[in-house]
Design an enzyme around this catalytic site. Structure first.
Site, PDB file in Angstrom:
ATOM      1  N   ARG A 153       0.845  -1.212   0.000  1.00  0.00           N
ATOM      2  CA  ARG A 153       0.000   0.000   0.000  1.00  0.00           C
ATOM      3  C   ARG A 153       0.873   1.253   0.000  1.00  0.00           C
ATOM      4  NH1 ARG A 153      -2.002   2.340   4.284  1.00  0.00           N
ATOM      5  NH2 ARG A 153      -2.223   0.488   5.571  1.00  0.00           N
ATOM      6  N   TYR A 191     -17.904  13.508 -16.414  1.00  0.00           N
ATOM      7  CA  TYR A 191     -18.258  12.112 -16.160  1.00  0.00           C
ATOM      8  C   TYR A 191     -19.138  12.106 -14.901  1.00  0.00           C
ATOM      9  CZ  TYR A 191     -17.962   7.298 -14.761  1.00  0.00           C
ATOM     10  OH  TYR A 191     -18.285   6.036 -14.378  1.00  0.00           O
ATOM     11  N   ASP A 226      -9.063  16.240 -16.394  1.00  0.00           N
ATOM     12  CA  ASP A 226      -9.290  14.812 -16.633  1.00  0.00           C
ATOM     13  C   ASP A 226      -9.011  14.565 -18.117  1.00  0.00           C
ATOM     14  OD1 ASP A 226     -10.343  12.288 -17.224  1.00  0.00           O
ATOM     15  OD2 ASP A 226     -11.859  12.432 -15.651  1.00  0.00           O
ATOM     16  N   LYS A 247      -9.319   2.756 -19.282  1.00  0.00           N
ATOM     17  CA  LYS A 247      -9.722   3.010 -20.666  1.00  0.00           C
ATOM     18  C   LYS A 247      -8.544   2.847 -21.638  1.00  0.00           C
ATOM     19  CE  LYS A 247     -13.544   3.742 -18.544  1.00  0.00           C
ATOM     20  NZ  LYS A 247     -13.594   4.803 -17.576  1.00  0.00           N
TER      21      LYS A 247
HETATM   22  N1  PLP Z   1     -13.116  10.109 -15.910  1.00  0.00           N
HETATM   23  C1  PLP Z   1     -13.733   9.824 -17.072  1.00  0.00           C
HETATM   24  C2  PLP Z   1     -13.707  10.842 -18.175  1.00  0.00           C
HETATM   25  C3  PLP Z   1     -14.396   8.616 -17.259  1.00  0.00           C
HETATM   26  O1  PLP Z   1     -15.006   8.354 -18.420  1.00  0.00           O
HETATM   27  C4  PLP Z   1     -14.429   7.671 -16.187  1.00  0.00           C
HETATM   28  C5  PLP Z   1     -15.126   6.391 -16.322  1.00  0.00           C
HETATM   29  O2  PLP Z   1     -15.793   6.131 -17.301  1.00  0.00           O
HETATM   30  C6  PLP Z   1     -13.785   8.002 -14.992  1.00  0.00           C
HETATM   31  C7  PLP Z   1     -13.137   9.218 -14.880  1.00  0.00           C
HETATM   32  C8  PLP Z   1     -13.794   7.042 -13.816  1.00  0.00           C
HETATM   33  O3  PLP Z   1     -12.896   6.016 -14.021  1.00  0.00           O
HETATM   34  P1  PLP Z   1     -13.013   4.552 -13.335  1.00  0.00           P
HETATM   35  O4  PLP Z   1     -14.261   3.921 -13.897  1.00  0.00           O
HETATM   36  O5  PLP Z   1     -11.756   3.889 -13.754  1.00  0.00           O
HETATM   37  O6  PLP Z   1     -13.120   4.747 -11.869  1.00  0.00           O
END
Ligand code: PLP
Length: 404
Positions: free
Chosen positions: A60, A118, A193, A218
């Site tokens: 961790r 998101y 992001d 992703k």
């Molecule tokens: N940011 C974006 C633009 C996303 O599309 C997503 C998930 O689809 C996330 C953050 C969150 O990621 P995670 O599902 O890996 O927690």
């Protein structure tokens, strides 16, 4: 590992960065699938805990497999940046987003955020942070004056501005350099992001942002096998120790095997992204000409409202496309039921073409009014365009659209 030349390109870095010479001479980095590390004496343990001896003690807090992934992530973000970057891997994209929000703001602080985000990020900001005394002002950052106004209102309480560009799922783009300038003039930090673009398509730090956040679930890992996240900042940033503290004490670390899979996927990021982008443009052009389609959202299309901005700040337009159907929700249902090759699933960024209905999938928890403000209609379909032959993706979408 022999150091990479500083002029090494993104593809070379994706392949070679973080690939340490293991004492076993293993060709691939080994997976240190272990919860902790053992010592030959208490003195050795003491020296390791105190940071006087190089080494790990508990996963961790740190693990060589996770560190190898972090070295690769940092190296990618360093392209075009005039100083070293520091990457921290997390157990999910949302763990990365929440650690950044919590580490950079505190009770009494104010976050200025884009509203079209998101949905889980939006929900943390709209419902969770206010419970801890952290205020959030939602603005539309496509108007930099609105960001400046919100920062003025927050005054010395302003901590950070949070952006997502291109936006999930409408692909609208925000001017990172312009917002960075306004944010810094108000003494706050800019977080972006960058999940949709990846460092292949856009490097927020080089454009002036302070933090890039990723869902590595992703395109970064690329194979739909893991859930993960990452935060990248300039190594010299004074908030880096806070981020590390939050990660280790909140326990938001990835497992070593997931970190290893992510680093393995990352080695082909540039090759995959090249094909994602080419296929996405071909699909967007096909959709643009289809009589059932009301609008196509893709930063690479010259007719897209943010095309000029995207061409300026992005190095590639990405693999995500969305489109509105003239027939609304009923037509969207019909298309999703009719596709044969495209996979119906809420994730994105894997090797196959994925189709999503944001109103009932990624953004289903929001109210119709919130979705409307974010530009998500019932007739909106999101595609993560895969690595198949473009003609086959287009043929599948074509036969599905012909049934509307
Ligand atoms: N940011 C974006 C633009 C996303 O599309 C997503 C998930 O689809 C996330 C953050 C969150 O990621 P995670 O599902 O890996 O927690």
């Amino acid at each position: 590992m022999r150091p990479l030349p500083s002029e090494a390109g993104l593809g070379t870095r994706a392949i070679h960065a973080g690939e340490a010479a293991d004492p076993s001479h293993a060709y691939l980095n080994p997976i240190y699938q272990t919860a902790s590390f053992r010592f030959d004496s208490l003195a050795e343990s003491e020296a390791t805990f105190a940071g006087k001896r190089a080494g790990y003690f508990y996963t961790r807090n740190g693990n060589p497999t996770i560190a190898a992934l972090e070295a690769k992530l940092a190296a990618l973000e360093e392209v075009g940046l005039d100083e070293p970057a520091r990457a921290l891997a997390f157990g999910s994209g949302m763990a990365a987003v929440s650690a950044v929000l919590l580490a950079l703001a505190e009770a009494g602080g104010q976050i200025i955020s884009q509203e079209a985000l998101y949905s889980a990020t939006y929900q943390i900001e709209a419902t969770l942070l206010p419970r801890y005394g952290i205020g959030v002002t939602f603005v539309d950052p496509s108007d930099p004056a609105a960001v400046a106004h919100a920062l003025d209102e927050a005054g010395p309480r302003a901590r950070l501005v949070f952006l997502e560009t291109p936006v999930n799922p409408t692909l609208r783009c925000i001017d990172i350099a312009a917002i960075a300038e306004i944010t810094h003039a108000h003494g706050a930090l800019l977080v972006v992001d960058n999940t949709f673009a990846t460092p292949y398509g856009q490097r927020p730090l080089a454009l002036g942002a302070d933090v890039s956040v990723y869902s590595t679930t992703k395109f970064i890992s690329g194979h739909g096998a893991i859930i993960g996240g990452a935060v990248v900042a300039r190594a010299s940033a004074d908030f880096c120790p806070w981020l590390e503290l939050y990660r280790k004490h909140l326990g938001a670390v990835p497992g070593p095997f997931d970190a290893w899979l992510t680093a393995l996927g990352l080695r082909t990021l540039h090759v995959r992204m090249e094909r994602h982008c080419a296929n996405a443009l071909a699909v967007a052009r096909f959709l643009e000409a289809h009589p059932q389609v009301a609008a196509v959202h893709y930063p690479g299309l010259p007719g897209f409202p943010d095309h000029a901005l995207a061409a300026r700040q992005m190095t590639a337009f990405g693999g995500m496309v969305s489109f509105d159907l003239k027939g609304g929700g009923e037509a969207a249902r019909c298309v999703l039921d009719a596709v044969r090759l495209c996979v119906i699933t809420p994730t994105l960024g894997t090797f196959d073409t994925l189709i999503t209905h944001p109103a009932t999938m990624s953004h289903f928890e929001l109210s119709p009014a919130e979705r409307h403000r974010m530009g998500i209609s019932d007739g909106l379909i999101r595609l993560s365009v895969g690595l198949e032959d473009a003609a086959d993706i287009i043929a599948d979408l074509g036969q599905a659209l012909d049934r509307v």
